[in-house]
Design an enzyme around this catalytic site. Structure first.
Site, PDB file in Angstrom:
ATOM      1  CG  HIS A  61      -4.072  -1.572  -1.710  1.00 14.22           C
ATOM      2  ND1 HIS A  61      -5.126  -2.322  -2.176  1.00 14.22           N
ATOM      3  CD2 HIS A  61      -4.565  -0.808  -0.704  1.00 14.22           C
ATOM      4  CE1 HIS A  61      -6.213  -2.042  -1.478  1.00 14.22           C
ATOM      5  NE2 HIS A  61      -5.903  -1.109  -0.580  1.00 14.22           N
TER       6      HIS A  61
ATOM      7  CG  MET B  90     -11.760  -2.896   4.708  1.00 14.94           C
ATOM      8  SD  MET B  90     -10.177  -2.408   3.981  1.00 14.94           S
ATOM      9  CE  MET B  90      -9.522  -1.319   5.255  1.00 14.94           C
TER      10      MET B  90
ATOM     11  CG  ASP C 217      -5.890  -2.661   3.317  1.00 14.67           C
ATOM     12  OD1 ASP C 217      -4.891  -2.510   4.044  1.00 14.67           O
ATOM     13  OD2 ASP C 217      -6.364  -1.753   2.607  1.00 14.67           O
TER      14      ASP C 217
ATOM     15  CG  HIS D 234      -9.726   0.274  -0.763  1.00 13.42           C
ATOM     16  ND1 HIS D 234      -9.248   0.098   0.525  1.00 13.42           N
ATOM     17  CD2 HIS D 234     -11.083   0.295  -0.659  1.00 13.42           C
ATOM     18  CE1 HIS D 234     -10.281   0.012   1.362  1.00 13.42           C
ATOM     19  NE2 HIS D 234     -11.396   0.141   0.674  1.00 13.42           N
TER      20      HIS D 234
ATOM     21  CG  MET E 172      -8.769   7.204   2.212  1.00  9.42           C
ATOM     22  SD  MET E 172      -7.915   7.184   3.817  1.00  9.42           S
ATOM     23  CE  MET E 172      -6.912   5.698   3.637  1.00  9.42           C
TER      24      MET E 172
ATOM     25  CG  ASP F  25      -5.532   2.526   0.684  1.00  7.48           C
ATOM     26  OD1 ASP F  25      -6.455   1.717   0.497  1.00  7.48           O
ATOM     27  OD2 ASP F  25      -4.467   2.229   1.256  1.00  7.48           O
TER      28      ASP F  25
ATOM     29  CG  MET G  12     -11.663   3.361   1.840  1.00  7.39           C
ATOM     30  SD  MET G  12     -10.259   3.327   2.985  1.00  7.39           S
ATOM     31  CE  MET G  12      -8.903   3.291   1.806  1.00  7.39           C
TER      32      MET G  12
ATOM     33  CB  SER H 193      -0.909   0.006   1.234  1.00  4.59           C
ATOM     34  OG  SER H 193      -1.561   1.253   1.338  1.00  4.59           O
TER      35      SER H 193
END
Length: 217
Positions: free
Chosen positions: A31, A138, A176, A64, A35, A33, A66, A6
């Site tokens: 990975h 998660m 994760d 991913h 957000m 992320d 979020m 990540s």
């Protein structure tokens, strides 16, 4: 084991150097992320950062989301170079919306993943066992790196793997949060085949930690 470091934990003062280390390691995925400061309190990367990683690394880009509006953000990040889009089931209001977004991602030639927060009942995934390429468990609360692994995640992995086997799905189970050599081995034994690791990889020897996780069965 597929290793997916990540980049939330990457040292951005050494971005190019650390990407080169990943490129020569056992990592297969990166990975990423996203957000939005709304679905989760933290705020991270936009599409231009992903474009930079696409230039620096050939690793599979595992994005991913979020975010509160995954349908909009899915298109933005697919256009920026994502190979796979994983979104939260909690961000959509109906099963029909979940299936429609999965179909749209597939129509764009990308892989589709779905995930849920640790306290969301695992049963909410049951209607979608044949709709996704990946299911992300998660093992921490989404939003911040460096959290402690939630032990109850192991039962969720094992149960989900049983369900997928029952319907003949070969979808990946990704985990994760709080992943290291010990928790990674526990997840592998429970049925996971993709491990996301941030702090464990980037705060230690990148090459060696990826090798350690890759060897897990």
């Amino acid at each position: 084991m597929i290793v997916a470091p990540s980049v939330l934990s990457l040292d951005y003062s050494q971005m190019e150097k650390q990407c080169q280390l990943l490129n020569t390691s056992r990592a297969e995925w990166m990975h990423f992320d996203v957000m939005d400061g709304h679905f989760v309190k933290n705020l991270t990367f936009g599409p231009d950062i992903l474009k930079g990683f696409v230039k620096l690394s050939p690793l599979f880009k595992d994005v991913h989301l979020m975010v509160s509006d995954p349908a909009t953000f899915a298109d933005v990040f697919m256009q920026a170079g994502a190979d796979q889009i994983t979104f939260h089931i909690e961000a959509l209001s109906s099963n029909e919306e979940v299936k429609a977004l999965a179909n749209h991602i597939h129509e764009c030639g990308k892989k589709a993943g779905i995930t849920l927060k640790p306290n969301t009942p695992l049963d909410t995934l049951k209607p979608f066992l044949k709709d996704f390429d990946l299911f992300l468990i998660m093992s921490v609360e989404p939003g911040f790196g460096g959290q402690k692994f939630i032990e109850a995640s192991l039962d969720r992995i094992q149960t989900l793997r049983t369900w997928l086997n029952e319907v003949g799905s070969n979808a990946h189970i990704e985990v994760d949060g709080g992943i290291n050599e010990t928790t990674g081995e526990q997840c592998a034994k429970a049925g996971a085949d993709v491990l996301v690791a941030g702090s464990y990889v980037f705060k230690n020897d990148i090459y060696q930690t990826c090798e350690t996780l890759w060897k897990l069965k």
